[in-house]
Design a protein around this motif. Structure first.
Motif, PDB file in Angstrom:
ATOM      1  N   PHE A  77      -3.255  -9.675   6.504  1.00 28.86           N
ATOM      2  CA  PHE A  77      -3.682  -8.283   6.406  1.00 28.86           C
ATOM      3  C   PHE A  77      -2.765  -7.356   7.183  1.00 28.86           C
ATOM      4  CE2 PHE A  77      -7.344 -10.967   5.722  1.00 28.86           C
ATOM      5  CZ  PHE A  77      -7.892 -10.429   4.570  1.00 28.86           C
ATOM      6  N   THR A  78      -2.353  -7.750   8.383  1.00 29.63           N
ATOM      7  CA  THR A  78      -1.519  -6.861   9.183  1.00 29.63           C
ATOM      8  C   THR A  78      -0.151  -6.652   8.555  1.00 29.63           C
ATOM      9  OG1 THR A  78      -0.824  -8.771  10.522  1.00 29.63           O
ATOM     10  CG2 THR A  78      -2.689  -7.473  11.311  1.00 29.63           C
ATOM     11  N   ARG A  81       0.767  -3.607   3.802  1.00 31.83           N
ATOM     12  CA  ARG A  81       0.468  -2.175   3.858  1.00 31.83           C
ATOM     13  C   ARG A  81      -0.421  -1.751   2.699  1.00 31.83           C
ATOM     14  NH1 ARG A  81       5.270   1.568   6.264  1.00 31.83           N
ATOM     15  NH2 ARG A  81       5.578   0.412   8.193  1.00 31.83           N
ATOM     16  N   LEU A  84      -3.899  -2.278   3.848  1.00 30.93           N
ATOM     17  CA  LEU A  84      -4.238  -1.276   4.847  1.00 30.93           C
ATOM     18  C   LEU A  84      -4.491   0.082   4.208  1.00 30.93           C
ATOM     19  CD1 LEU A  84      -1.680  -2.202   7.650  1.00 30.93           C
ATOM     20  CD2 LEU A  84      -4.056  -2.922   7.402  1.00 30.93           C
ATOM     21  N   LEU A 122     -13.615  -6.226   8.165  1.00 33.13           N
ATOM     22  CA  LEU A 122     -12.767  -5.059   8.371  1.00 33.13           C
ATOM     23  C   LEU A 122     -13.640  -3.898   8.844  1.00 33.13           C
ATOM     24  CD1 LEU A 122     -10.478  -5.220   5.209  1.00 33.13           C
ATOM     25  CD2 LEU A 122     -10.149  -6.301   7.423  1.00 33.13           C
ATOM     26  N   GLU A 161      -5.275  -7.357  20.433  1.00 27.58           N
ATOM     27  CA  GLU A 161      -6.186  -8.331  19.865  1.00 27.58           C
ATOM     28  C   GLU A 161      -7.130  -8.850  20.935  1.00 27.58           C
ATOM     29  OE1 GLU A 161      -3.650 -12.434  20.164  1.00 27.58           O
ATOM     30  OE2 GLU A 161      -3.147 -11.074  18.529  1.00 27.58           O
ATOM     31  N   LEU A 180      -5.576  -2.764  13.362  1.00 33.24           N
ATOM     32  CA  LEU A 180      -4.812  -2.488  12.147  1.00 33.24           C
ATOM     33  C   LEU A 180      -4.203  -1.099  12.273  1.00 33.24           C
ATOM     34  CD1 LEU A 180      -7.289  -3.817   9.427  1.00 33.24           C
ATOM     35  CD2 LEU A 180      -5.358  -5.018  10.441  1.00 33.24           C
ATOM     36  N   ASP A 181      -2.887  -1.000  12.134  1.00 33.99           N
ATOM     37  CA  ASP A 181      -2.255   0.308  12.170  1.00 33.99           C
ATOM     38  C   ASP A 181      -1.313   0.453  10.995  1.00 33.99           C
ATOM     39  OD1 ASP A 181       0.738  -0.121  13.198  1.00 33.99           O
ATOM     40  OD2 ASP A 181      -0.580  -1.513  14.254  1.00 33.99           O
ATOM     41  N   THR A 189      -9.925  -2.123  12.472  1.00 37.08           N
ATOM     42  CA  THR A 189      -9.693  -3.462  13.005  1.00 37.08           C
ATOM     43  C   THR A 189     -10.018  -4.498  11.941  1.00 37.08           C
ATOM     44  OG1 THR A 189     -11.918  -3.879  13.858  1.00 37.08           O
ATOM     45  CG2 THR A 189     -10.412  -2.643  15.283  1.00 37.08           C
ATOM     46  N   ALA A 190      -9.494  -5.702  12.150  1.00 34.60           N
ATOM     47  CA  ALA A 190      -9.819  -6.838  11.296  1.00 34.60           C
ATOM     48  C   ALA A 190     -10.240  -7.997  12.191  1.00 34.60           C
ATOM     49  CB  ALA A 190      -8.633  -7.239  10.436  1.00 34.60           C
TER      50      ALA A 190
END
Length: 998
Positions: A77-78, A81, A84, A122, A161, A180-181, A189-190
């Motif tokens: 996920f991180t 994009r 996200l 999420l 984290e 998450l950015d 966040t995840a």
């Protein structure tokens, strides 16, 4: 009657002797039994402690594998994009789209995470869950796994984290939560979870040789077979018990112990064990039976000896008894005859000496209050203080003269003693006035106790009043000393309240009333940490102070001998305590510094962004998304030392702002386009006109088969620093020395031979600005890059249009830019959470195709390459991050005898002090090799000279920063530079930066 009297120990010495012998033997037997019992308990403790340690190591190894799985799951996920962006859209729309669910399921299937018991959650930027997956299926409910507290803690602590444990549907999960950015914006966040199963408990049990279960919610949720049946209720009941429990079930004895899975969150879950004790206790049971039989025989023998011995001792003993009664009535002139020279005669002489001593000791009572404090003396005489120590709630104060050695340097010994006595007299008088006791003097330090030996309900307040009075007294002393042109005498004070052991300690012939314990040690550490003129107190003291005493938060500090950081407060008199001042002060600072947070409340979590202004577009189908974001860096510099223009700006002071605008475009689920527009004063921050340029413009496609393909103009992928320059992940403002001091061979000064190659040092002010420009930021080159991950290894391979240290003009695109590309290779591996190693290789041309200077015959620009080898390590534990990097740089110059080489190192440490507040330090060095400077090639017998082709350079940087809001912060740095060069021997720089991600 005579027989009865002889057997009565109250009137018969013979009976007493018999009783004494029997008692001695009995006591010896009892001691032996106690020793055996203690040894038995010790063996049980060793077995249990060994089992606990083995269980913790085995569980940690299991959790390490679990964390690696969760880390790989997080990267799904991180690194996406697209996911996200869909998440951000769902948060904005207030509803979960089918497209987001499909994208999540697709990424999980692609990464091979299809287990129906796994968790994926999420959340939005406030920590509220948006979507929860159990396996690949959405779970119902607003927060079905109660993840909100963990995610909000993650966001509040400003860390990347957190890992914790969560009980979900009767299963205990290991949960890893990450921020998450998207383009430096926190969008949520995840959290990812894997269940702890019976197999995990059985694996730990096999290693330990015990029954093991994991307890959560008051039940054993995973365990070995026996721990889930007969021992389940007993093990669950052990949770929360500090002491270990010995139980017997069905004729078997077990030692029960329970340890929390995390020290910070004991409510998250426990590891409970039942250690079998039969193999340990059986030998000691046999020893105890043998001791019981031996004790009976020894008592019978002692009785016989008592009868024989008492007959010869009765008469003189009776005489001593009568004399003792007279002494008890105060007749200290009583004497007994010493008729024999044996032991009884010696006893009589000793008795006579004792009576003389008793008369003399009456005269010593008045001496006590000269040896100890009056309170201690009174309690000793009354017998209220128990010799050997007692637990008391007390406050301990340490005050230490700062810089005493320097202060007294050159003084006569008698003057030193006089100064010390005068200082200690003032400090001890203040202690007496506040009802404290001066425990001892330790050189130039005084230790005082409040609340012992006399109880004082307000002992903490008394100690702080004494500390304030001490600092005030020293100010009066120093005014007089300064008037006499004498140096000031300054003290630091530390105060802590807690439980101490108070009592008489020392040897049998010399006792000292004192206090010992952890509270004393912490007070001493606080004193050591305090600055001159400062009073540092612990949180325990702060909680007992009235409101008219200011206790300002001074952060948390590591104290020697204490495993956890200690929260510290600085005390000042005369104002109200404000415990929310830190956060409010941060908001006020945000409002003052440029007005960037205008319109936000005191509790705002972020400054305004372009997204807040609605600068974002999503197609009706959701397949195309365009967003804008940016970052502004307002920097100020104050150079000190020599002002070499290639090291630091020439003006003093100097302002260099920087603004960047990012555009992100998502097309479908595979295509991502990014651009970066930058406005500043060029690659080197110098006075002059502002420059606007496109630094990045690239297209990324993927993931396809786990790979990404990126093409366009982007920051160079070589080494470690370029990827984090000018971001909030870099604790410093200036780059590491190795990047800012990169050197090169310029086309304008291509040397004809070795001698000319080193002659530039005769006039480095000419050569450096032309031939060796520093790279202040990071190279943005054109090229293509393939990157991905396989078997836990991250890899990248790229072709770029020039070497990283070529002149900035060569980074731009041209018709023949890729005729001779630069090749970049990199590998990285994460060995464990917080431990990562990277290495790589870069080779490419550093001269343009159109040289400005002459080449030697037969040589061209294609023969001049830069070859870089690099390695990087990153270690993170708790609030500390360590980074180290090494570069080996070789320049191929075919018309000189040897290729010039430089090797550079940097090492840095970053320490988070509290939420958003950090300090950091970095050291770097660039070392250059020596080359043949004679102009001759290596020929047998030929003479030649050797000279370094550049000057070694060194730098040390100290930095501090504070994240005021989530996207707004300040940092400052002082860099010390020095080289062997005649014109830039030292060039230091003070830098300050306000950054804002908008």
């Amino acid at each position: 009657m005579d027989l009865a009297r002889r057997l009565d120990p109250r009137s018969s010495f013979a009976a007493k002797v018999a009783l004494a012998l029997l008692g001695t033997v009995g006591l010896l037997m009892a001691v032996m039994l106690v020793v055996v019992r203690g040894e038995t308990r010790g063996q049980i403790e060793q077995v249990t402690e060994r089992a606990v340690l083995q269980a913790q190591r085995a569980f940690e190894e299991s959790e390490e594998r679990r964390r690696e799985q969760l880390a790989r799951r997080a990267e799904v996920f991180t690194d996406s994009r697209r996911t996200l962006a869909l998440l951000e859209g769902a948060i904005e729309a207030g509803q979960i789209s089918d497209r987001l669910i499909a994208d999540l399921v697709y990424n999980l299937e692609l990464a091979g995470f299809e287990d129906t018991t796994t968790l994926t959650i999420l959340t939005d930027p406030d920590g509220a869950p948006v979507i929860t997956l159990m396996g690949l299926a959405p779970a119902m409910g607003i927060d079905p796994v109660a993840i909100a507290p963990l995610t909000r803690e993650l966001l509040a602590r400003f860390v990347a984290e957190l890992t914790g444990y969560q009980l979900v549907n009767g299963r205990l999960y290991t949960v890893r939560s990450v921020v998450l950015d998207l383009m430096s914006r926190v969008i949520g966040t995840a959290a990812f979870g894997l269940p702890i199963r019976d197999e995990d408990a059985e694996a730990v049990g096999r290693v330990v040789g015990a029954e093991v279960c994991f307890v959560a919610g008051g039940e054993c949720v995973a365990g070995t077979p026996l721990s889930r049946t007969r021992l389940a209720e007993t093990l669950a009941g052990q949770v929360g018990q500090e002491a270990r429990t010995l139980v017997e079930l069905d004729g078997e004895r077990w030692e029960l112990v329970a340890e929390p899975l995390t020290a910070e969150g004991p409510t998250e879950g426990w590891l409970a064990m039942a250690v079998p004790l039969e193999p340990v206790l059986a030998p000691f049971d046999r020893i105890r039976r043998s001791l019981a039989i031996g004790s009976v025989a020894a008592l019978a023998l002692a009785l016989l000896l008592a009868v024989l011995i008492s007959r010869g001792l009765t008469r003189p003993v009776r005489t001593l008894v009568d004399a003792t009664r007279r002494v008890g009535r105060g007749e200290y002139d009583t004497r007994v005859p010493a008729d024999s020279s044996d032991e009884m005669g010696q006893l009589a002489e000793s008795f006579n000496a004792m009576t003389e001593g008793l008369a003399l000791k009456e005269q010593y009572r008045g001496v006590l209050d000269k040896v100890v404090s009056r309170d201690v003396a009174e309690e000793l005489l009354r017998g209220d203080v128990r010799l050997g120590g007692e637990s008391r709630d007390a406050t301990v104060l340490f005050a230490d003269v700062r810089g005493f050695t320097t202060l007294t340097e050159g003084m006569e010994p008698q003057a030193v003693i006089t100064l010390l006595n005068q200082t200690m007299e003032r400090l001890s008088t203040i202690v007496d006035e506040e009802g404290g006791v001066v425990d001892k003097y330790i050189g130039d330090e005084i230790m005082a106790v409040f609340g012992a030996p006399l109880s004082q309900p307000d002992h903490a307040e008394r100690a702080v009043r004494a500390a304030v009075a001490m600092q005030t007294a020293m100010e009066d002393v120093n005014r007089a000393r300064l008037a006499r042109s004498e140096p000031a005498v300054e003290i630091g004070v530390g105060v802590h309240t807690g439980e101490v052991v108070a009592g008489n300690m020392g040897s049998t012939n010399r006792l000292n009333y004192t206090v010992v314990g952890e509270s004393v040690n912490l007070a001493a550490r606080l004193c050591t940490t305090a600055d001159p003129g400062e009073i540092l107190v612990s949180e325990a003291v702060r909680d007992r102070l009235p409101d008219d005493v200011v206790a300002e938060p001074a952060g948390t500090r590591e104290m020697k001998g204490f495993s956890r950081p200690v929260r510290v407060y600085a005390v000042k008199p005369g104002a109200r305590v404000s415990r929310s001042a830190s956060r409010a002060g941060g908001v006020i600072l945000a409002l003052v510094l440029g007005g960037l947070a205008a319109g936000t409340s005191a509790g705002a979590q972020s400054a305004p962004t372009l997204r807040d202004a609605g600068l974002e577009w999503i197609s009706p189908e959701g397949t195309v998304q365009l967003g804008l974001s940016g970052r502004m860096d307002l920097e100020g510099y104050v150079p000190t030392g020599s002002k070499a223009p290639w090291i630091i700006p020439a003006t003093n002071p100097f302002f260099a702002g920087r603004a960047r605008l990012f555009g992100d475009l998502f097309i479908g689920s595979r295509i991502f386009v990014s651009t970066e527009l930058r406005v500043d004063r060029g690659e080197e921050p110098r006075p002059g006109p502002w420059d606007a340029r496109v630094d990045q413009a690239y297209v990324r496609v993927g993931p396809v088969a786990g790979l990404f393909l990126q093409a366009g103009r982007f920051v160079s992928p070589f080494a470690g620093y370029p990827q984090r320059h000018h971001t909030d992940r870099d604790p410093f403002i200036r780059p590491p020395l190795m990047y800012e001091y990169r050197t090169m061979v310029s086309a304008a000064l291509v040397p004809a031979n070795s001698a000319e190659f080193t002659d530039w040092k005769d006039d480095p002010t000419l050569y450096r600005p032309v031939g060796a420009p520093p790279i202040w930021g990071a190279p943005y080159q054109w090229g293509a890059m393939l990157l991905g991950r396989a078997a836990g290894v991250d890899f990248k391979a790229a072709v770029m249009n020039s070497a990283p240290s070529s002149e900035p003009d060569e980074w731009s695109w041209s018709a023949n830019a890729m005729d001779r590309p630069s090749v970049v290779l990199g590998l990285g591996y994460t060995f464990a959470p917080g431990l990562r190693i990277d290495a790589g290789y870069n080779r490419g041309p550093y001269l343009a195709d159109q040289p400005l200077g002459p080449f030697a015959a037969g040589w061209g620009p294609e023969d001049y390459d830069q070859v870089l080898l690099w390695g990087r390590a990153r270690v993170e534990f708790g609030r500390t991050i360590l980074r180290a990097e090494v570069l080996h740089d070789r320049w191929e110059v075919p018309n000189v005898a040897e290729d010039p080489v430089d090797v550079s190192f940097s090492a840095e440490v970053e320490q988070t002090l509290s939420a958003g507040l950090y300090v950091a330090g970095r050291a770097g060095v660039v070392l250059f090799n020596e080359i043949d400077a004679s102009g001759l090639s290596y020929v047998s017998g030929a003479s030649y000279t050797r000279d370094a082709w550049d000057y070694d350079a060194y730098r040390f940087q100290l930095a501090a920063g504070y994240r005021i809001l989530r996207n707004l912060g300040v940092r400052t740095e002082y860099a010390v530079n020095w080289t062997a060069a005649p014109t830039d021997a030292n060039a230091n720089l003070l830098s300050t930066q306000l950054w804002w991600q908008y």
